[in-house]
Design a protein around this motif. Sequence first.
Motif, PDB file in Angstrom:
ATOM      1  N   ARG A 117      34.061  82.445  42.656  1.00 48.76           N
ATOM      2  CA  ARG A 117      34.033  82.717  44.095  1.00 48.76           C
ATOM      3  C   ARG A 117      34.151  84.210  44.386  1.00 48.76           C
ATOM      4  O   ARG A 117      33.787  84.651  45.474  1.00 48.76           O
ATOM      5  N   MET A 118      34.658  84.967  43.427  1.00 50.09           N
ATOM      6  CA  MET A 118      34.742  86.420  43.569  1.00 50.09           C
ATOM      7  C   MET A 118      33.473  87.104  43.063  1.00 50.09           C
ATOM      8  O   MET A 118      33.481  88.304  42.787  1.00 50.09           O
ATOM      9  N   LYS A 119      32.395  86.324  42.912  1.00 48.03           N
ATOM     10  CA  LYS A 119      31.079  86.824  42.498  1.00 48.03           C
ATOM     11  C   LYS A 119      31.055  87.310  41.050  1.00 48.03           C
ATOM     12  O   LYS A 119      30.230  88.155  40.671  1.00 48.03           O
ATOM     13  N   ILE A 120      31.963  86.784  40.237  1.00 48.87           N
ATOM     14  CA  ILE A 120      31.965  87.106  38.806  1.00 48.87           C
ATOM     15  C   ILE A 120      31.114  86.067  38.080  1.00 48.87           C
ATOM     16  O   ILE A 120      31.274  84.859  38.319  1.00 48.87           O
ATOM     17  N   PRO A 121      30.206  86.469  37.193  1.00 46.23           N
ATOM     18  CA  PRO A 121      29.382  85.497  36.450  1.00 46.23           C
ATOM     19  C   PRO A 121      30.259  84.495  35.695  1.00 46.23           C
ATOM     20  O   PRO A 121      31.352  84.838  35.218  1.00 46.23           O
ATOM     21  N   ARG A 122      29.762  83.271  35.573  1.00 46.40           N
ATOM     22  CA  ARG A 122      30.585  82.210  34.983  1.00 46.40           C
ATOM     23  C   ARG A 122      31.011  82.544  33.555  1.00 46.40           C
ATOM     24  O   ARG A 122      32.148  82.286  33.167  1.00 46.40           O
ATOM     25  N   ILE A 123      30.113  83.115  32.764  1.00 53.49           N
ATOM     26  CA  ILE A 123      30.465  83.404  31.375  1.00 53.49           C
ATOM     27  C   ILE A 123      31.620  84.401  31.305  1.00 53.49           C
ATOM     28  O   ILE A 123      32.528  84.259  30.472  1.00 53.49           O
ATOM     29  N   MET A 124      31.619  85.399  32.195  1.00 49.88           N
ATOM     30  CA  MET A 124      32.720  86.354  32.230  1.00 49.88           C
ATOM     31  C   MET A 124      34.007  85.682  32.717  1.00 49.88           C
ATOM     32  O   MET A 124      35.095  85.944  32.191  1.00 49.88           O
ATOM     33  N   ALA A 125      33.874  84.806  33.720  1.00 53.01           N
ATOM     34  CA  ALA A 125      35.043  84.075  34.216  1.00 53.01           C
ATOM     35  C   ALA A 125      35.634  83.201  33.112  1.00 53.01           C
ATOM     36  O   ALA A 125      36.860  83.124  32.950  1.00 53.01           O
ATOM     37  N   VAL A 126      34.774  82.541  32.355  1.00 55.46           N
ATOM     38  CA  VAL A 126      35.243  81.690  31.254  1.00 55.46           C
ATOM     39  C   VAL A 126      35.972  82.523  30.211  1.00 55.46           C
ATOM     40  O   VAL A 126      37.020  82.120  29.693  1.00 55.46           O
ATOM     41  N   ILE A 127      35.445  83.700  29.896  1.00 56.26           N
ATOM     42  CA  ILE A 127      36.092  84.569  28.899  1.00 56.26           C
ATOM     43  C   ILE A 127      37.467  85.021  29.385  1.00 56.26           C
ATOM     44  O   ILE A 127      38.449  84.980  28.632  1.00 56.26           O
ATOM     45  N   PHE A 128      37.561  85.437  30.649  1.00 54.82           N
ATOM     46  CA  PHE A 128      38.859  85.855  31.206  1.00 54.82           C
ATOM     47  C   PHE A 128      39.873  84.718  31.136  1.00 54.82           C
ATOM     48  O   PHE A 128      41.014  84.898  30.677  1.00 54.82           O
ATOM     49  N   ALA A 136      42.236  66.022  24.278  1.00 55.09           N
ATOM     50  CA  ALA A 136      43.155  67.093  24.665  1.00 55.09           C
ATOM     51  C   ALA A 136      42.394  68.305  25.190  1.00 55.09           C
ATOM     52  O   ALA A 136      42.789  68.927  26.189  1.00 55.09           O
ATOM     53  N   ALA A 137      41.281  68.647  24.522  1.00 56.41           N
ATOM     54  CA  ALA A 137      40.475  69.797  24.961  1.00 56.41           C
ATOM     55  C   ALA A 137      39.846  69.538  26.327  1.00 56.41           C
ATOM     56  O   ALA A 137      39.765  70.450  27.159  1.00 56.41           O
ATOM     57  N   ILE A 138      39.401  68.301  26.570  1.00 56.37           N
ATOM     58  CA  ILE A 138      38.813  67.967  27.876  1.00 56.37           C
ATOM     59  C   ILE A 138      39.854  68.117  28.983  1.00 56.37           C
ATOM     60  O   ILE A 138      39.571  68.677  30.052  1.00 56.37           O
ATOM     61  N   VAL A 139      41.063  67.631  28.733  1.00 52.34           N
ATOM     62  CA  VAL A 139      42.135  67.739  29.732  1.00 52.34           C
ATOM     63  C   VAL A 139      42.464  69.204  30.012  1.00 52.34           C
ATOM     64  O   VAL A 139      42.597  69.623  31.178  1.00 52.34           O
ATOM     65  N   ILE A 140      42.592  70.015  28.961  1.00 48.75           N
ATOM     66  CA  ILE A 140      42.916  71.433  29.135  1.00 48.75           C
ATOM     67  C   ILE A 140      41.785  72.154  29.862  1.00 48.75           C
ATOM     68  O   ILE A 140      42.023  72.969  30.762  1.00 48.75           O
ATOM     69  N   ALA A 141      40.547  71.871  29.474  1.00 51.93           N
ATOM     70  CA  ALA A 141      39.400  72.502  30.142  1.00 51.93           C
ATOM     71  C   ALA A 141      39.342  72.120  31.614  1.00 51.93           C
ATOM     72  O   ALA A 141      39.012  72.951  32.468  1.00 51.93           O
ATOM     73  N   TYR A 142      39.684  70.884  31.916  1.00 49.67           N
ATOM     74  CA  TYR A 142      39.700  70.444  33.310  1.00 49.67           C
ATOM     75  C   TYR A 142      40.762  71.208  34.101  1.00 49.67           C
ATOM     76  O   TYR A 142      40.543  71.591  35.253  1.00 49.67           O
ATOM     77  N   LEU A 143      41.916  71.442  33.462  1.00 47.49           N
ATOM     78  CA  LEU A 143      42.976  72.199  34.128  1.00 47.49           C
ATOM     79  C   LEU A 143      42.569  73.652  34.361  1.00 47.49           C
ATOM     80  O   LEU A 143      42.909  74.247  35.385  1.00 47.49           O
ATOM     81  N   LEU A 144      41.830  74.223  33.404  1.00 45.10           N
ATOM     82  CA  LEU A 144      41.445  75.630  33.504  1.00 45.10           C
ATOM     83  C   LEU A 144      40.225  75.846  34.396  1.00 45.10           C
ATOM     84  O   LEU A 144      39.954  76.982  34.807  1.00 45.10           O
ATOM     85  N   GLU A 145      39.499  74.786  34.696  1.00 46.80           N
ATOM     86  CA  GLU A 145      38.266  74.921  35.480  1.00 46.80           C
ATOM     87  C   GLU A 145      38.533  75.517  36.857  1.00 46.80           C
ATOM     88  O   GLU A 145      37.720  76.289  37.383  1.00 46.80           O
ATOM     89  N   SER A 146      39.675  75.190  37.463  1.00 44.44           N
ATOM     90  CA  SER A 146      39.968  75.722  38.795  1.00 44.44           C
ATOM     91  C   SER A 146      40.092  77.241  38.762  1.00 44.44           C
ATOM     92  O   SER A 146      39.702  77.924  39.719  1.00 44.44           O
ATOM     93  N   PHE A 147      40.617  77.795  37.657  1.00 41.67           N
ATOM     94  CA  PHE A 147      40.703  79.256  37.534  1.00 41.67           C
ATOM     95  C   PHE A 147      39.308  79.871  37.376  1.00 41.67           C
ATOM     96  O   PHE A 147      39.033  80.945  37.917  1.00 41.67           O
ATOM     97  N   VAL A 148      38.450  79.176  36.627  1.00 41.64           N
ATOM     98  CA  VAL A 148      37.071  79.669  36.468  1.00 41.64           C
ATOM     99  C   VAL A 148      36.362  79.671  37.818  1.00 41.64           C
ATOM    100  O   VAL A 148      35.664  80.639  38.172  1.00 41.64           O
ATOM    101  N   VAL A 149      36.538  78.613  38.590  1.00 44.05           N
ATOM    102  CA  VAL A 149      35.926  78.530  39.919  1.00 44.05           C
ATOM    103  C   VAL A 149      36.446  79.646  40.821  1.00 44.05           C
ATOM    104  O   VAL A 149      35.691  80.236  41.611  1.00 44.05           O
ATOM    105  N   PHE A 150      37.727  79.967  40.696  1.00 46.29           N
ATOM    106  CA  PHE A 150      38.316  81.046  41.494  1.00 46.29           C
ATOM    107  C   PHE A 150      37.612  82.376  41.209  1.00 46.29           C
ATOM    108  O   PHE A 150      37.266  83.124  42.132  1.00 46.29           O
TER     109      PHE A 150
END
Length: 360
Positions: free
Chosen positions: A61-72, A44-58
């Motif tokens: 692309r706005m030059k936000i560090p990945r760790i900050m993107a993951v937290i948001f 379940a966590a893998i599926v949810i993380a996969y769904l949320l990954e597109s938001f992290v990538v977004f």
Amino acid sequence: MRDMFRQWYKKYFSDPQIIVLIGIILLGLLFVVFLGEYVAPVIAAIVIAYLLESFVVFFERMKIPRIMAVIFVFIFFMLCFLLIILILLPNLTREVMQLIQQLPAMIRSVQNEVTKLLQRYPDIISEGQITQLSDYLVQLASEYGRKLLSYSLSSFRSFVGIIIYMILVPILVFFFLKDKNKIIGWFTSYLPDNSGLAAQVWKDVNVQISRYVRGKMIEVVILWFGTYVVFSAMQVEFAMLLSVFVGLSCIIPYIGAAVLYIPIIIIALFQWGPTSQFLYIIIAYSVIQLIDGNLLAPLLLAGVVHIHPIAIIVAILVFGGVWGVWGLFFAIPLATLIHVIIKVWINQIIEDDAHKSIGE
């Protein structure tokens, strides 16, 4: 015959990359079949993380560090999760309990209306057959209702299961998002060097499924909200419950929308009887499905999954029969996986034949 089989095997299965790809798929299948019940929170966590990954990538692309993107993204996920747990789930539970209590009366009401209709056309089906069918449906509804009502959250196993999902799954989602590259690197380190075909399949599947899932998520939310607004304005009972199922029904193409006519007809007929208001509800739901099928879905999923409708229906029937509800939800992604594998496999064979021809 034996020589023909050897030639066929040599042509399609002699490539080591194909063997690697088949091995990965079989291992994944065995893992889900035999260990799926025990590692359900991880899946379940893998599926949810996969769904949320597109938001992290977004955000990346706005030059936000990945760790900050993951937290948001994780904070947004937790807010939605709490909203579902504290607001949506209690309302859905209340409506489900009310529906179960009223279901026998609803079936009786539908039986009476159908009996009145058949009295005008007695050659279609006898009244006795209608009575037997309705009695069976009432008994079945009452039995499932008693089972659901007798289900208690006080049982230790159920309580522990809920606690595991509510605490463990969000933690796993965070670490899957945060350490995505490390986890993928660790997994690929165990793959043989000659696994380019598997990498190509994953690349194509990831593009197709990510677009499909993103489009479906938006479609579910729009259908859910739009149906709730329409049904609430028309004062339909169980509007929240019905709108949730209407939204989720788009995940099961063709079949989901058709099946939902049954509960909507039963609820509307019980609430208003064979009146013009009942007809308006059916028309409203039909218009919602027409808008979804002819405008919303093509707009959100244009060019995403190139699979024939017959193949989609077969996938739903097969995977639904094998894995039940989860098979219905994942039928299209699994069909996409099979479609991409066959496509890449055939292209690989064509390229190999072309290289052999050039070499000769």
